[in-house]
Scaffold this motif. Structure first.
Motif, PDB file in Angstrom:
ATOM      1  N   VAL A  71       0.844  -1.205   0.000  1.00 33.51           N
ATOM      2  CA  VAL A  71       0.000   0.000   0.000  1.00 33.51           C
ATOM      3  C   VAL A  71       0.878   1.253   0.000  1.00 33.51           C
ATOM      4  CG1 VAL A  71      -1.696   1.309   1.331  1.00 33.51           C
ATOM      5  CG2 VAL A  71      -1.952  -1.161   1.062  1.00 33.51           C
ATOM      6  N   ALA A  72       1.932   1.259   0.803  1.00 29.75           N
ATOM      7  CA  ALA A  72       2.817   2.424   0.856  1.00 29.75           C
ATOM      8  C   ALA A  72       3.519   2.636  -0.481  1.00 29.75           C
ATOM      9  CB  ALA A  72       3.850   2.247   1.965  1.00 29.75           C
ATOM     10  N   GLY A  73       3.919   1.561  -1.135  1.00 28.63           N
ATOM     11  CA  GLY A  73       4.550   1.694  -2.445  1.00 28.63           C
ATOM     12  C   GLY A  73       3.595   2.228  -3.492  1.00 28.63           C
ATOM     13  N   LEU A  74       2.347   1.793  -3.430  1.00 26.80           N
ATOM     14  CA  LEU A  74       1.348   2.279  -4.394  1.00 26.80           C
ATOM     15  C   LEU A  74       1.031   3.758  -4.180  1.00 26.80           C
ATOM     16  CD1 LEU A  74      -1.149  -0.723  -4.462  1.00 26.80           C
ATOM     17  CD2 LEU A  74       0.419  -0.010  -6.282  1.00 26.80           C
ATOM     18  N   LEU A  75       1.051   4.188  -2.937  1.00 24.14           N
ATOM     19  CA  LEU A  75       0.694   5.576  -2.617  1.00 24.14           C
ATOM     20  C   LEU A  75       1.889   6.513  -2.516  1.00 24.14           C
ATOM     21  CD1 LEU A  75      -2.059   4.926   0.066  1.00 24.14           C
ATOM     22  CD2 LEU A  75      -2.364   5.479  -2.353  1.00 24.14           C
ATOM     23  N   LEU A  76       3.090   6.010  -2.778  1.00 22.72           N
ATOM     24  CA  LEU A  76       4.295   6.811  -2.578  1.00 22.72           C
ATOM     25  C   LEU A  76       4.308   8.067  -3.439  1.00 22.72           C
ATOM     26  CD1 LEU A  76       6.974   7.008  -1.079  1.00 22.72           C
ATOM     27  CD2 LEU A  76       8.026   5.750  -2.949  1.00 22.72           C
ATOM     28  N   SER A  77       3.922   7.974  -4.694  1.00 21.91           N
ATOM     29  CA  SER A  77       3.977   9.159  -5.554  1.00 21.91           C
ATOM     30  C   SER A  77       2.871  10.163  -5.214  1.00 21.91           C
ATOM     31  CB  SER A  77       3.901   8.763  -7.023  1.00 21.91           C
ATOM     32  OG  SER A  77       2.715   8.054  -7.282  1.00 21.91           O
ATOM     33  N   SER A  78       1.737   9.691  -4.716  1.00 22.08           N
ATOM     34  CA  SER A  78       0.631  10.601  -4.383  1.00 22.08           C
ATOM     35  C   SER A  78       0.770  11.208  -2.997  1.00 22.08           C
ATOM     36  CB  SER A  78      -0.696   9.854  -4.451  1.00 22.08           C
ATOM     37  OG  SER A  78      -0.883   9.294  -5.720  1.00 22.08           O
ATOM     38  N   TYR A  79       1.128  10.385  -2.030  1.00 19.39           N
ATOM     39  CA  TYR A  79       1.252  10.812  -0.630  1.00 19.39           C
ATOM     40  C   TYR A  79       2.617  10.381  -0.101  1.00 19.39           C
ATOM     41  CZ  TYR A  79      -3.805  11.073  -1.170  1.00 19.39           C
ATOM     42  OH  TYR A  79      -5.062  11.361  -1.624  1.00 19.39           O
ATOM     43  N   PRO A  80       3.676  11.109  -0.426  1.00 18.66           N
ATOM     44  CA  PRO A  80       5.017  10.636  -0.067  1.00 18.66           C
ATOM     45  C   PRO A  80       5.297  10.601   1.437  1.00 18.66           C
ATOM     46  CG  PRO A  80       5.141  12.773  -1.159  1.00 18.66           C
ATOM     47  CD  PRO A  80       3.727  12.320  -1.226  1.00 18.66           C
ATOM     48  N   MET A  81       4.846  11.603   2.173  1.00 19.12           N
ATOM     49  CA  MET A  81       5.178  11.654   3.598  1.00 19.12           C
ATOM     50  C   MET A  81       4.550  10.506   4.395  1.00 19.12           C
ATOM     51  SD  MET A  81       7.098  13.375   5.680  1.00 19.12           S
ATOM     52  CE  MET A  81       7.342  14.955   4.938  1.00 19.12           C
ATOM     53  N   PRO A  82       3.239  10.274   4.311  1.00 15.18           N
ATOM     54  CA  PRO A  82       2.670   9.136   5.050  1.00 15.18           C
ATOM     55  C   PRO A  82       3.224   7.789   4.578  1.00 15.18           C
ATOM     56  CG  PRO A  82       0.915  10.597   4.307  1.00 15.18           C
ATOM     57  CD  PRO A  82       2.177  11.067   3.676  1.00 15.18           C
ATOM     58  N   SER A  83       3.504   7.686   3.285  1.00 11.91           N
ATOM     59  CA  SER A  83       4.044   6.432   2.766  1.00 11.91           C
ATOM     60  C   SER A  83       5.425   6.147   3.339  1.00 11.91           C
ATOM     61  CB  SER A  83       4.120   6.473   1.238  1.00 11.91           C
ATOM     62  OG  SER A  83       2.847   6.594   0.683  1.00 11.91           O
ATOM     63  N   LEU A  84       6.252   7.181   3.410  1.00 16.68           N
ATOM     64  CA  LEU A  84       7.594   6.991   3.969  1.00 16.68           C
ATOM     65  C   LEU A  84       7.538   6.665   5.453  1.00 16.68           C
ATOM     66  CD1 LEU A  84       9.541   9.803   2.106  1.00 16.68           C
ATOM     67  CD2 LEU A  84       9.689   7.335   1.750  1.00 16.68           C
ATOM     68  N   PHE A  85       6.603   7.259   6.183  1.00 17.00           N
ATOM     69  CA  PHE A  85       6.439   6.901   7.598  1.00 17.00           C
ATOM     70  C   PHE A  85       6.005   5.448   7.737  1.00 17.00           C
ATOM     71  CE2 PHE A  85       6.237  11.478   8.652  1.00 17.00           C
ATOM     72  CZ  PHE A  85       7.143  11.464   9.700  1.00 17.00           C
ATOM     73  N   CYS A  86       5.120   4.995   6.869  1.00 24.53           N
ATOM     74  CA  CYS A  86       4.675   3.598   6.901  1.00 24.53           C
ATOM     75  C   CYS A  86       5.838   2.653   6.611  1.00 24.53           C
ATOM     76  CB  CYS A  86       3.544   3.404   5.895  1.00 24.53           C
ATOM     77  SG  CYS A  86       2.929   1.726   5.827  1.00 24.53           S
ATOM     78  N   ILE A  87       6.629   2.975   5.599  1.00 28.68           N
ATOM     79  CA  ILE A  87       7.784   2.138   5.254  1.00 28.68           C
ATOM     80  C   ILE A  87       8.780   2.108   6.406  1.00 28.68           C
ATOM     81  CG2 ILE A  87       9.769   1.963   3.706  1.00 28.68           C
ATOM     82  CD1 ILE A  87       7.877   3.251   1.550  1.00 28.68           C
ATOM     83  N   GLY A  88       9.035   3.261   6.997  1.00 29.54           N
ATOM     84  CA  GLY A  88       9.945   3.310   8.142  1.00 29.54           C
ATOM     85  C   GLY A  88       9.429   2.515   9.326  1.00 29.54           C
ATOM     86  N   ALA A  89       8.135   2.593   9.583  1.00 32.04           N
ATOM     87  CA  ALA A  89       7.556   1.839  10.697  1.00 32.04           C
ATOM     88  C   ALA A  89       7.678   0.338  10.471  1.00 32.04           C
ATOM     89  CB  ALA A  89       6.092   2.229  10.886  1.00 32.04           C
ATOM     90  N   VAL A  90       7.443  -0.093   9.242  1.00 34.48           N
ATOM     91  CA  VAL A  90       7.575  -1.521   8.934  1.00 34.48           C
ATOM     92  C   VAL A  90       9.020  -1.975   9.107  1.00 34.48           C
ATOM     93  CG1 VAL A  90       7.450  -3.214   7.065  1.00 34.48           C
ATOM     94  CG2 VAL A  90       5.555  -1.642   7.443  1.00 34.48           C
ATOM     95  N   MET A  91       9.977  -1.180   8.660  1.00 33.26           N
ATOM     96  CA  MET A  91      11.388  -1.548   8.787  1.00 33.26           C
ATOM     97  C   MET A  91      11.825  -1.576  10.258  1.00 33.26           C
ATOM     98  SD  MET A  91      12.106  -2.208   5.762  1.00 33.26           S
ATOM     99  CE  MET A  91      13.793  -2.196   5.290  1.00 33.26           C
ATOM    100  N   ILE A  92      11.382  -0.602  11.045  1.00 30.55           N
ATOM    101  CA  ILE A  92      11.719  -0.599  12.474  1.00 30.55           C
ATOM    102  C   ILE A  92      11.085  -1.790  13.171  1.00 30.55           C
ATOM    103  CG2 ILE A  92      11.303   0.627  14.644  1.00 30.55           C
ATOM    104  CD1 ILE A  92      11.750   3.228  13.087  1.00 30.55           C
ATOM    105  N   PHE A  93       9.841  -2.070  12.840  1.00 32.10           N
ATOM    106  CA  PHE A  93       9.165  -3.213  13.443  1.00 32.10           C
ATOM    107  C   PHE A  93       9.869  -4.513  13.096  1.00 32.10           C
ATOM    108  CE2 PHE A  93       6.055  -6.633  13.381  1.00 32.10           C
ATOM    109  CZ  PHE A  93       5.678  -6.605  14.708  1.00 32.10           C
ATOM    110  N   ALA A  94      10.325  -4.652  11.849  1.00 30.45           N
ATOM    111  CA  ALA A  94      11.038  -5.864  11.444  1.00 30.45           C
ATOM    112  C   ALA A  94      12.338  -6.011  12.229  1.00 30.45           C
ATOM    113  CB  ALA A  94      11.320  -5.835   9.948  1.00 30.45           C
ATOM    114  N   ALA A  95      13.035  -4.902  12.448  1.00 33.76           N
ATOM    115  CA  ALA A  95      14.274  -4.962  13.220  1.00 33.76           C
ATOM    116  C   ALA A  95      14.004  -5.300  14.682  1.00 33.76           C
ATOM    117  CB  ALA A  95      15.022  -3.636  13.109  1.00 33.76           C
TER     118      ALA A  95
END
Length: 124
Positions: A71-95
């Motif tokens: 979902v974040a990848g699909l919305l990255l070009s339209s809503y970059p800030m929330p998408s990047l926060f989502c990607i960062g949250a997923v990466m932190i959670f994985a770590a």
């Protein structure tokens, strides 16, 4: 696999955000596919009865995380800030999800080394 692909492509100088979103979508799709494989193998096996924690940490949460990446990848070009926060949250959670396993393993190795050192020195 997805983490290595993401690390390589996150450093690229992207001309358009949709190309970065496409790579993130590929990582998410690969992760969802792997989560489905884990689900099928968990259902098929007979030697161990998974408890709720197993279903949660090994099937449900990874599936939700990889779906959030899609979902974040699909919305990255339209809503970059929330998408990047989502990607960062997923990466932190994985770590954070892997950290207690690594910590427990290093403690186990240290305890084994200490116990073998005591036995050799005759302290026990």
């Amino acid at each position: 696999m997805c983490r290595a692909l993401y690390r390589r492509h996150a450093q690229c100088p992207w001309q358009e955000l949709w190309t970065a979103g496409f790579v993130i979508d590929l990582c998410g799709l690969a992760g969802v596919g792997y989560a489905v494989v884990v689900l099928r193998r968990t259902i098929r096996q007979n030697t161990y009865e998974p408890v709720m924690e197993d279903w949660l940490w090994h099937v449900t949460i990874p599936f939700i995380s990889y779906t959030a990446l899609i979902v974040a990848g699909l919305l990255l070009s339209s809503y970059p800030m929330p998408s990047l926060f989502c990607i960062g949250a997923v990466m932190i959670f994985a770590a954070l999800r892997r950290y207690p396993q690594r910590l427990g393993y290093s403690d186990l190795c240290r305890d084994r080394a200490l116990s073998s050192g005591r036995k050799e020195s005759g302290l026990t």
